[in-house]
Write an enzyme that holds these catalytic residues in place. Sequence first.
Site, short mmCIF file in Angstrom:
data_model
loop_
_atom_site.label_atom_id
_atom_site.label_comp_id
_atom_site.label_asym_id
_atom_site.label_seq_id
_atom_site.Cartn_x
_atom_site.Cartn_y
_atom_site.Cartn_z
N HIS A 200 -66.92 22.68 -8.84
CA HIS A 200 -68.12 23.13 -8.16
C HIS A 200 -68.00 24.64 -7.96
O HIS A 200 -66.89 25.16 -7.83
CB HIS A 200 -68.26 22.50 -6.77
CG HIS A 200 -68.37 21.00 -6.75
ND1 HIS A 200 -67.27 20.18 -6.84
CD2 HIS A 200 -69.45 20.20 -6.63
CE1 HIS A 200 -67.67 18.92 -6.77
NE2 HIS A 200 -68.98 18.90 -6.64
N ASP B 247 -65.89 25.52 -5.05
CA ASP B 247 -64.45 25.23 -5.18
C ASP B 247 -63.69 26.46 -5.61
O ASP B 247 -62.60 26.74 -5.12
CB ASP B 247 -64.19 24.16 -6.26
CG ASP B 247 -64.85 22.85 -5.99
OD1 ASP B 247 -65.00 22.50 -4.81
OD2 ASP B 247 -65.21 22.17 -6.97
N GLU C 101 -74.96 12.22 -11.57
CA GLU C 101 -73.91 11.33 -11.08
C GLU C 101 -74.46 10.43 -9.97
O GLU C 101 -74.77 10.90 -8.88
CB GLU C 101 -72.72 12.14 -10.55
CG GLU C 101 -71.57 11.28 -10.07
CD GLU C 101 -70.36 12.11 -9.71
OE1 GLU C 101 -69.63 11.70 -8.79
OE2 GLU C 101 -70.14 13.17 -10.33
N ASP D 180 -61.73 7.66 -3.14
CA ASP D 180 -61.35 8.52 -4.27
C ASP D 180 -59.87 8.45 -4.60
O ASP D 180 -59.18 9.46 -4.73
CB ASP D 180 -61.72 9.98 -3.97
CG ASP D 180 -63.21 10.25 -4.13
OD1 ASP D 180 -63.85 9.53 -4.90
OD2 ASP D 180 -63.73 11.17 -3.46
#
Length: 437
Positions: free
Chosen positions: A100, A103, A231, A308
Amino acid sequence: MSFFPEVSKIKYEGPDSKNPLAFRHYNPTEVVEGKTMKEHLRFAVCYWHTFRGMGGDPFGPGCAVRPWEDGTDSLEMALKRVDVAFEFIDKLGAPFYCFHDRDVSPEGKNLTETNKNLDAVVKKLGQKQKETGIELLWGTANLFSNARFVHGASTSCNADVFAYAGAQVKKAMEATKELGGVNYVFWGGREGYMNLYNTDLRREFDHLAKFLSLAVDYKKKIGFTGQFLIEPKPKEPTKHQYDSDSAACMAFLKTYGLDKDFKLNIETNHATLAGHSMHHELTYASSYGMLGSIDANRGDELLGWDTDQFPNNLYETAQVMLVVLGQNGIGSGGLNFDAKVRRESFEPIDLFYAHIGGMDAFAHGLKIAAAIRKDGVLKDFVKQRYASWDSGIGADIESGKAKFDELEAYMLKKGDADKNTSGRQELLENVVNRYLK
């Protein structure tokens, strides 16, 4: 300077290896169904969990030990983090990474400064890509963390927020193109609602479609040839997100005439949250030619949120690879480890253990899937199960030749339908189990 001095490049040592810093199944040059494992799997390391995640959760701050971090979100730290990331990815042997925009570079005091920060980091990312040969699988914009996106981004009730999101995506697309990214992802982290009493749902859908249409227009304008991906995720952080699963995304894209411009990036943990299996979500998307890429992780069925975790379930990885092999590969997509080490696994070396295990799990799953396909055990069964559609009345129905009048005449003459045959579900599950070794 080395940030992981105790780790050398990870090598393949075979199934009998007991070395935790070696691959047991992932051999990048091994050929399966005419392609190398590296070509089939197209592994990517995610920037956010791997290099930004500190192990925080709703009950406590992060506790990860990251010797290279200084506790700031400065541009200087962002540039240093690029060196950390590329040393890790290079030693791991993954060919791709994903990010991203937020990030890799910090926000500034205004959009001008924010863009300047991103330009500086993109320049260094490009340099490291050239040095290592590592490529960008996809880029995206973080349209969910900053407080301005409290009501969403493209679906916000505030038109200024829509405009800011457009400017941010424009810049992120430019960065992705500059770095040779082969895809660009849209994840609607807050594109949804918490309460329908204060929501004009149809208007928000229209705005989301408008936003994606503007992105398509700009993609053409700048000559970006990468694949656009959406997504799906059903909930969290909102109660209901508009990109809730494969079927919802495809219906939305079809409704607004965007189905030719987008494919789907399917994530295992998001499939679980949607009440589906990953096998279902992938098969649904693939059946319509819409499977573009995969986020490789898993959830915990005892915890109803987005954990995750790194993939380690051979049933799931084999099912994923059955779908991927069935559509002759993932195309420009790949397997991105949108996964994070557990809070208790706080040392840097744990990042290697986690990725090695995930890569081995998918390589093993690839070999299992290829063996199942080679023997034809599932394909032959499916063909036989639908044999009544290959000739006679079945073929007439599929071709459009048979109308209700013809169906009535056919059944009046025949009297009743032929007896059904067993689905052999347990037998097929037993057959698949034979390959899990």
